[in-house]
Scaffold this motif. Structure first.
Motif, PDB file in Angstrom:
ATOM      1  N   VAL A 173      18.905 -33.557 -52.406  1.00 50.08           N
ATOM      2  CA  VAL A 173      19.652 -33.123 -51.218  1.00 50.08           C
ATOM      3  C   VAL A 173      20.158 -34.386 -50.507  1.00 50.08           C
ATOM      4  O   VAL A 173      19.425 -35.371 -50.364  1.00 50.08           O
ATOM      5  CB  VAL A 173      18.734 -32.310 -50.278  1.00 50.08           C
ATOM      6  CG1 VAL A 173      19.425 -32.013 -48.955  1.00 50.08           C
ATOM      7  CG2 VAL A 173      18.295 -31.023 -50.964  1.00 50.08           C
ATOM      8  N   ASP A 174      21.409 -34.348 -50.071  1.00 49.85           N
ATOM      9  CA  ASP A 174      22.018 -35.496 -49.402  1.00 49.85           C
ATOM     10  C   ASP A 174      21.560 -35.526 -47.934  1.00 49.85           C
ATOM     11  O   ASP A 174      22.027 -34.737 -47.110  1.00 49.85           O
ATOM     12  CB  ASP A 174      23.542 -35.375 -49.492  1.00 49.85           C
ATOM     13  CG  ASP A 174      24.241 -36.612 -48.953  1.00 49.85           C
ATOM     14  OD1 ASP A 174      23.580 -37.435 -48.277  1.00 49.85           O
ATOM     15  OD2 ASP A 174      25.456 -36.730 -49.205  1.00 49.85           O
ATOM     16  N   THR A 175      20.653 -36.428 -47.635  1.00 51.09           N
ATOM     17  CA  THR A 175      20.085 -36.474 -46.273  1.00 51.09           C
ATOM     18  C   THR A 175      21.100 -37.008 -45.251  1.00 51.09           C
ATOM     19  O   THR A 175      20.845 -36.957 -44.047  1.00 51.09           O
ATOM     20  CB  THR A 175      18.813 -37.331 -46.233  1.00 51.09           C
ATOM     21  OG1 THR A 175      19.101 -38.632 -46.757  1.00 51.09           O
ATOM     22  CG2 THR A 175      17.698 -36.686 -47.048  1.00 51.09           C
ATOM     23  N   ASN A 176      22.250 -37.495 -45.728  1.00 51.51           N
ATOM     24  CA  ASN A 176      23.310 -37.883 -44.780  1.00 51.51           C
ATOM     25  C   ASN A 176      23.962 -36.653 -44.170  1.00 51.51           C
ATOM     26  O   ASN A 176      24.600 -36.736 -43.116  1.00 51.51           O
ATOM     27  CB  ASN A 176      24.399 -38.702 -45.482  1.00 51.51           C
ATOM     28  CG  ASN A 176      23.903 -40.081 -45.835  1.00 51.51           C
ATOM     29  OD1 ASN A 176      23.289 -40.757 -45.004  1.00 51.51           O
ATOM     30  ND2 ASN A 176      24.122 -40.495 -47.075  1.00 51.51           N
ATOM     31  N   HIS A 177      23.847 -35.515 -44.860  1.00 50.79           N
ATOM     32  CA  HIS A 177      24.577 -34.328 -44.406  1.00 50.79           C
ATOM     33  C   HIS A 177      23.707 -33.137 -44.027  1.00 50.79           C
ATOM     34  O   HIS A 177      24.184 -32.202 -43.404  1.00 50.79           O
ATOM     35  CB  HIS A 177      25.602 -33.917 -45.474  1.00 50.79           C
ATOM     36  CG  HIS A 177      26.673 -34.945 -45.656  1.00 50.79           C
ATOM     37  ND1 HIS A 177      26.800 -35.699 -46.796  1.00 50.79           N
ATOM     38  CD2 HIS A 177      27.627 -35.381 -44.810  1.00 50.79           C
ATOM     39  CE1 HIS A 177      27.799 -36.548 -46.646  1.00 50.79           C
ATOM     40  NE2 HIS A 177      28.315 -36.384 -45.444  1.00 50.79           N
ATOM     41  N   PHE A 199       8.396 -45.548 -48.160  1.00 53.70           N
ATOM     42  CA  PHE A 199       8.364 -46.465 -49.307  1.00 53.70           C
ATOM     43  C   PHE A 199       8.506 -45.755 -50.643  1.00 53.70           C
ATOM     44  O   PHE A 199       8.853 -46.361 -51.641  1.00 53.70           O
ATOM     45  CB  PHE A 199       7.085 -47.329 -49.266  1.00 53.70           C
ATOM     46  CG  PHE A 199       5.823 -46.610 -49.707  1.00 53.70           C
ATOM     47  CD1 PHE A 199       5.234 -45.636 -48.916  1.00 53.70           C
ATOM     48  CD2 PHE A 199       5.225 -46.922 -50.915  1.00 53.70           C
ATOM     49  CE1 PHE A 199       4.081 -44.984 -49.311  1.00 53.70           C
ATOM     50  CE2 PHE A 199       4.065 -46.269 -51.331  1.00 53.70           C
ATOM     51  CZ  PHE A 199       3.495 -45.292 -50.520  1.00 53.70           C
ATOM     52  N   ARG A 200       8.279 -44.401 -50.665  1.00 55.12           N
ATOM     53  CA  ARG A 200       8.389 -43.654 -51.919  1.00 55.12           C
ATOM     54  C   ARG A 200       9.731 -42.945 -52.071  1.00 55.12           C
ATOM     55  O   ARG A 200       9.941 -42.230 -53.046  1.00 55.12           O
ATOM     56  CB  ARG A 200       7.262 -42.630 -52.004  1.00 55.12           C
ATOM     57  CG  ARG A 200       5.879 -43.277 -52.116  1.00 55.12           C
ATOM     58  CD  ARG A 200       4.792 -42.233 -52.187  1.00 55.12           C
ATOM     59  NE  ARG A 200       4.939 -41.389 -53.369  1.00 55.12           N
ATOM     60  CZ  ARG A 200       4.309 -40.224 -53.537  1.00 55.12           C
ATOM     61  NH1 ARG A 200       3.504 -39.772 -52.589  1.00 55.12           N
ATOM     62  NH2 ARG A 200       4.477 -39.519 -54.623  1.00 55.12           N
ATOM     63  N   ALA A 201      10.654 -43.105 -51.106  1.00 59.91           N
ATOM     64  CA  ALA A 201      11.936 -42.402 -51.190  1.00 59.91           C
ATOM     65  C   ALA A 201      12.707 -42.851 -52.419  1.00 59.91           C
ATOM     66  O   ALA A 201      12.817 -44.039 -52.687  1.00 59.91           O
ATOM     67  CB  ALA A 201      12.743 -42.649 -49.917  1.00 59.91           C
ATOM     68  N   ASP A 202      13.251 -41.856 -53.193  1.00 58.94           N
ATOM     69  CA  ASP A 202      14.048 -42.183 -54.371  1.00 58.94           C
ATOM     70  C   ASP A 202      15.488 -42.510 -53.985  1.00 58.94           C
ATOM     71  O   ASP A 202      16.155 -43.310 -54.615  1.00 58.94           O
ATOM     72  CB  ASP A 202      14.090 -40.992 -55.338  1.00 58.94           C
ATOM     73  CG  ASP A 202      12.725 -40.726 -55.954  1.00 58.94           C
ATOM     74  OD1 ASP A 202      11.980 -41.695 -56.172  1.00 58.94           O
ATOM     75  OD2 ASP A 202      12.425 -39.544 -56.219  1.00 58.94           O
ATOM     76  N   GLN A 203      15.984 -41.811 -52.999  1.00 58.28           N
ATOM     77  CA  GLN A 203      17.414 -41.916 -52.651  1.00 58.28           C
ATOM     78  C   GLN A 203      17.585 -42.645 -51.326  1.00 58.28           C
ATOM     79  O   GLN A 203      16.825 -42.410 -50.395  1.00 58.28           O
ATOM     80  CB  GLN A 203      18.025 -40.527 -52.539  1.00 58.28           C
ATOM     81  CG  GLN A 203      18.102 -39.804 -53.850  1.00 58.28           C
ATOM     82  CD  GLN A 203      19.184 -40.347 -54.761  1.00 58.28           C
ATOM     83  OE1 GLN A 203      20.234 -40.755 -54.295  1.00 58.28           O
ATOM     84  NE2 GLN A 203      18.917 -40.377 -56.046  1.00 58.28           N
TER      85      GLN A 203
END
Ligand SMILES: Cc1cc2nc3c(=O)[nH]c(=O)nc-3n(C[C@H](O)[C@H](O)[C@H](O)COP(=O)(O)O)c2cc1C
Length: 203
Positions: A173-177, A199-203
């Motif tokens: 999911v695009d967390t910018n939107h 620290f575990r975020a992939d995107q």
């Protein structure tokens, strides 16, 4: 760097709604129509969703009978539709405890200006306007003896996300939107600016 310790005051708040996203739960009425109800008591453990559902409404008996639901997540822009659902119940007659503030409404989709769209794996329908739909089966219902709510464990079997919120070609999911509608002490909010990443975020 941490901020300085602060002073604290002991209070006895009526509710502990420090902030959760609003969800709208689709459940199947005995006549086969779909009831939708706003809920703020929800959280996620992997693909299990834990819901806090009042015993004085239509949603709980629907979940107990049909053993499935859809967890629909509205965006911030859907606040008015959620608030149109707020004084409604699918219970007829309206339980005495709700009579002052709620009215019976058999067709909450029309009352809230929302559109019903079929699900793929479960019988309750989805809310077409909302950007996220989690189709789920009900795995367990715990009813604390002294309380007026039940704790429902739902297992997500299908995830639908509005196409413009999916990063193309990925499962993310695009967390910018994504702009969830948040509920804080009976007030609606939308998110502010991003503060950073885990620290575990992939995107
Ligand atoms: C923003 C919002 C959050 C709510 N959160 C919950 C909740 O977490 N659990 C709950 O049982 N009811 C919650 N309610 C109240 C239900 O929506 C209300 O009891 C409704 O009448 C339930 O519909 P039903 O009787 O058709 O099931 C919330 C209402 C609003 C507007």
């Amino acid at each position: 760097m941490s901020s300085a310790p602060t002073t604290h005051t002991v209070i006895e708040p009526k509710v502990l709604y420090f902030g959760t996203p609003v969800t709208v739960i689709s459940s199947l009425n005995p006549d086969g129509t779909t009831n939708i109800a706003p809920i703020s008591s929800s959280w996620y453990l992997g693909h299990t969703v834990v819901l806090g559902i009042g015993t004085d409404g239509q949603t709980l008996p629907n979940l107990a009978r049909e053993r499935s639901c859809v967890i629909n997540l509205p965006a911030a822009e859907h606040q008015q539709a959620v608030e149109r659902l707020a004084p409604l119940t699918g219970c007829d007659p309206v339980p005495p405890v709700k009579r002052q503030q709620y009215r019976y409404e058999p067709d909450k989709f029309t009352a809230a200006g929302l559109t019903c769209t079929p699900s793929e794996f479960v019988r309750p329908a989805r809310v077409a306007e909302f950007p996220v739909h989690l189709e789920a089966t009900v795995a367990a219902i715990h009813e604390p003896a002294d309380d007026n709510f039940a704790i429902v464990e739902a297992r997500v079997v299908r995830v639908h996300v509005a196409t413009d919120l999916v990063i193309p070609g990925t499962q993310y999911v695009d967390t910018n939107h994504w702009r969830p509608l948040m509920y804080v002490f009976r007030h609606y909010f939308e998110l502010g600016r991003r503060r950073g990443r885990n620290f575990r975020a992939d995107q």
